[in-house]
Design an enzyme around this catalytic site. Structure first.
Site, PDB file in Angstrom:
ATOM      1  CG  ASP A   7      -1.920   1.164   1.165  1.00 40.47           C
ATOM      2  OD1 ASP A   7      -2.626   1.274   0.149  1.00 40.47           O
ATOM      3  OD2 ASP A   7      -1.988   1.957   2.125  1.00 40.47           O
ATOM      4  CD  GLU A   9      -2.159   6.308   2.666  1.00 44.63           C
ATOM      5  OE1 GLU A   9      -2.699   7.272   2.063  1.00 44.63           O
ATOM      6  OE2 GLU A   9      -2.760   5.288   2.995  1.00 44.63           O
ATOM      7  CD  GLU A  52      -6.606  19.349  -1.323  1.00 42.71           C
ATOM      8  OE1 GLU A  52      -6.352  19.576  -2.527  1.00 42.71           O
ATOM      9  OE2 GLU A  52      -6.553  20.208  -0.424  1.00 42.71           O
ATOM     10  CG  HIS A 150      -6.847   6.393   3.908  1.00 44.26           C
ATOM     11  ND1 HIS A 150      -7.053   5.486   2.897  1.00 44.26           N
ATOM     12  CD2 HIS A 150      -8.065   6.898   4.205  1.00 44.26           C
ATOM     13  CE1 HIS A 150      -8.340   5.461   2.580  1.00 44.26           C
ATOM     14  NE2 HIS A 150      -8.978   6.321   3.365  1.00 44.26           N
ATOM     15  CG  ASP A 155      -4.783   1.761   5.105  1.00 49.79           C
ATOM     16  OD1 ASP A 155      -5.365   1.684   6.204  1.00 49.79           O
ATOM     17  OD2 ASP A 155      -4.889   2.736   4.345  1.00 49.79           O
TER      18      ASP A 155
END
Length: 242
Positions: A7, A9, A52, A150, A155
């Site tokens: 995973d 980010e 965001e 997240h 995750d």
């Protein structure tokens, strides 16, 4: 079979517009069993982090400043990935960002033949239902109560559990032939070969065979396994043939 559950980010949604990877986490599986091998790096994206995006994963530019750059961790990451299949949820997203970072470092892109998209697997298994990681955790009974934002490391742990459930629910400890393996890459293959067991047939002694034969003769009446279906019938007596 070695697989890597991965995973990432990022600072945003589009590497073509300059968004960068800020975290990579991966877990190693061998024959669908976690080995304990992990890879995790937080990365300085060398750019700002939009608010965001921070609301999604919690990282700010200040938190990432001074962390290793992707170029600093690329060799270690590629060594961990090896030639294994790479499992990710919405895998084209993660592959797209990693490819952009790899090209920036002068490295080849990841082979798409290695890509396993757990989102695609979930959609085929549960058509028409929500198949986000959170939705799958709830549906498959995977505890995600600690997932408040997240985070690639958390995750990827949840995704590994979800992926195992999607592939049939195989869990560590249920495979009697499995041995805990902690190494990665070629060392993992060598270690797996080293723990292969040599068959040890159980051979009865002469005394045990004799005792068994005596038991069958005295205790069992017309043991079926001693009667051949091809045996000739007993010869007729002289009186009967007379």
């Amino acid at each position: 079979m070695r697989q890597i559950v991965l995973d990432t980010e990022t600072t945003g949604l589009d590497p073509a517009s300059g968004d960068r990877v800020i975290e990579v986490a991966a877990i190693e599986l061998f024959n669908f069993v976690p080995t304990g091998g992990t890879f995790h790096k937080v990365i300085d994206p060398e750019r700002d982090v939009p608010e965001e995006s921070t609301r999604v994963h919690g990282f700010t530019a200040e938190m990432l400043r001074g962390k290793p750059r992707f170029a600093d961790i690329v060799d270690e990451m590629l060594a961990f990935l090896g030639e294994a299949e790479i499992v990710a949820h919405n895998a084209p997203f993660d592959f797209g960002f990693l490819d952009a970072e790899l090209v920036r470092c002068g490295r080849p892109k990841l082979d798409r033949a290695r890509m396993v998209d757990s989102l695609d697997i979930a959609k085929r298994r549960y058509p028409g239902l929500p198949n986000s990681l959170d939705a799958l955790c709830r549906r498959l009974g995977v505890d995600n109560s600690m997932r408040t934002s997240h985070n690639a490391l958390l995750d990827v742990k949840l995704l590994a559990e979800v992926f195992l459930q999607l592939m049939g629910g195989k869990q560590p400890g249920l495979d009697l032939a499995a041995t805990p393996l902690r190494r990665t890459g070629p060392a993992l293959v060598e270690e797996a070969a080293a723990v292969a067991r040599t068959p040890r047939p159980i051979l009865p002694t002469e005394a045990e065979l004799a005792a068994h034969a005596e038991f069958v003769e005295k205790k069992l009446k017309e043991a079926l396994w001693l009667q051949s279906p091809f045996a000739a019938p007993p010869a007729a007596s002289a009186e009967a043939s007379g």
